[in-house]
Scaffold this motif. Structure first.
Motif, PDB file in Angstrom:
ATOM      1  N   GLU A 132       1.021  -1.169   0.042  1.00  0.00           N
ATOM      2  CA  GLU A 132      -0.002   0.004  -0.504  1.00  0.00           C
ATOM      3  C   GLU A 132       1.149   1.708  -0.024  1.00  0.00           C
ATOM      4  O   GLU A 132       0.026   2.004  -0.566  1.00  0.00           O
TER       5      GLU A 132
ATOM      6  N   GLU B 111       2.476   2.529  -2.826  1.00  0.00           N
ATOM      7  CA  GLU B 111       1.677   2.941  -4.554  1.00  0.00           C
ATOM      8  C   GLU B 111       0.917   4.544  -4.558  1.00  0.00           C
ATOM      9  O   GLU B 111       1.339   5.231  -3.323  1.00  0.00           O
TER      10      GLU B 111
ATOM     11  N   GLN C  28      -0.617   7.749  -4.062  1.00  0.00           N
ATOM     12  CA  GLN C  28      -1.602   7.972  -2.674  1.00  0.00           C
ATOM     13  C   GLN C  28      -0.886   9.514  -2.613  1.00  0.00           C
ATOM     14  O   GLN C  28      -0.438  10.224  -2.686  1.00  0.00           O
TER      15      GLN C  28
ATOM     16  N   TYR D 163      -1.513  11.337   1.162  1.00  0.00           N
ATOM     17  CA  TYR D 163      -2.297  10.591   2.218  1.00  0.00           C
ATOM     18  C   TYR D 163      -2.724  12.361   3.264  1.00  0.00           C
ATOM     19  O   TYR D 163      -1.720  12.806   3.499  1.00  0.00           O
TER      20      TYR D 163
ATOM     21  N   LYS E  28      -2.575  10.511  -8.955  1.00  0.00           N
ATOM     22  CA  LYS E  28      -2.366   9.680  -7.897  1.00  0.00           C
ATOM     23  C   LYS E  28      -3.746   8.295  -8.360  1.00  0.00           C
ATOM     24  O   LYS E  28      -4.432   9.088  -8.299  1.00  0.00           O
ATOM     25  N   LYS E  29      -3.900   7.389  -7.007  1.00  0.00           N
ATOM     26  CA  LYS E  29      -4.726   5.984  -7.485  1.00  0.00           C
ATOM     27  C   LYS E  29      -5.249   6.315  -6.494  1.00  0.00           C
ATOM     28  O   LYS E  29      -6.356   6.004  -6.179  1.00  0.00           O
ATOM     29  N   TRP E  30      -5.142   6.776  -5.452  1.00  0.00           N
ATOM     30  CA  TRP E  30      -5.648   6.681  -4.115  1.00  0.00           C
ATOM     31  C   TRP E  30      -5.378   8.285  -3.437  1.00  0.00           C
ATOM     32  O   TRP E  30      -4.169   9.169  -3.006  1.00  0.00           O
TER      33      TRP E  30
ATOM     34  N   ARG F 107      -5.947   8.509   0.757  1.00  0.00           N
ATOM     35  CA  ARG F 107      -5.925   7.737   1.896  1.00  0.00           C
ATOM     36  C   ARG F 107      -5.832   8.723   3.381  1.00  0.00           C
ATOM     37  O   ARG F 107      -5.312   9.766   3.564  1.00  0.00           O
TER      38      ARG F 107
ATOM     39  N   GLN G 267     -10.025   5.169   2.236  1.00  0.00           N
ATOM     40  CA  GLN G 267      -9.292   5.234   1.291  1.00  0.00           C
ATOM     41  C   GLN G 267     -10.377   5.276   0.305  1.00  0.00           C
ATOM     42  O   GLN G 267     -11.279   4.632   0.310  1.00  0.00           O
TER      43      GLN G 267
ATOM     44  N   LYS H   9     -10.479   5.497  -3.791  1.00  0.00           N
ATOM     45  CA  LYS H   9     -10.299   5.510  -4.997  1.00  0.00           C
ATOM     46  C   LYS H   9     -10.410   6.491  -6.860  1.00  0.00           C
ATOM     47  O   LYS H   9     -11.672   6.967  -5.487  1.00  0.00           O
TER      48      LYS H   9
END
Length: 103
Positions: free
Chosen positions: A15, A18, A20, A22, A52-54, A56, A93, A95
């Protein structure tokens, strides 16, 4: 709100690797005015623009009202971890996709 590096105490190595954004220390002073929602959406939109993918975050594991808040804003509860000395540990999170819509 602060945008920081993800906290290794909470997330797996996979994780952490990845792409992201935050979120940490997220709070607003005036409840019910939509400021928090607008700020969250601005962070999500910037994460999308940055590829970014996420998005979180972690929050206090005992704050069920806050958990529900994040869920209503498109986040999913990943898991809750118990880290000695930390009150937080509920991991969430959201997506990010390319279309501008939540997956």
């Amino acid at each position: 709100m602060a945008l920081i590096e993800p906290e290794a105490d909470f997330w797996t190595p996979e994780e952490l690797a990845e792409s992201q954004t935050y979120i940490s220390r997220f709070f607003v002073v005036e409840d019910g005015k939509g400021y928090g929602s607008a700020l969250l959406e601005a962070v999500v939109e910037q994460a999308r623009k940055d590829g970014k993918k996420w998005v979180r975050l972690n929050c206090w594991s005992t704050n069920k009202k806050l958990h529900a808040y994040y869920i209503t804003h498109g986040f999913e509860h990943v898991r809750t971890v118990d880290v000695p000395g930390r009150m937080s540990g509920a991991l969430f999170q959201r997506k990010i996709d390319d279309s501008g819509f939540r997956e």
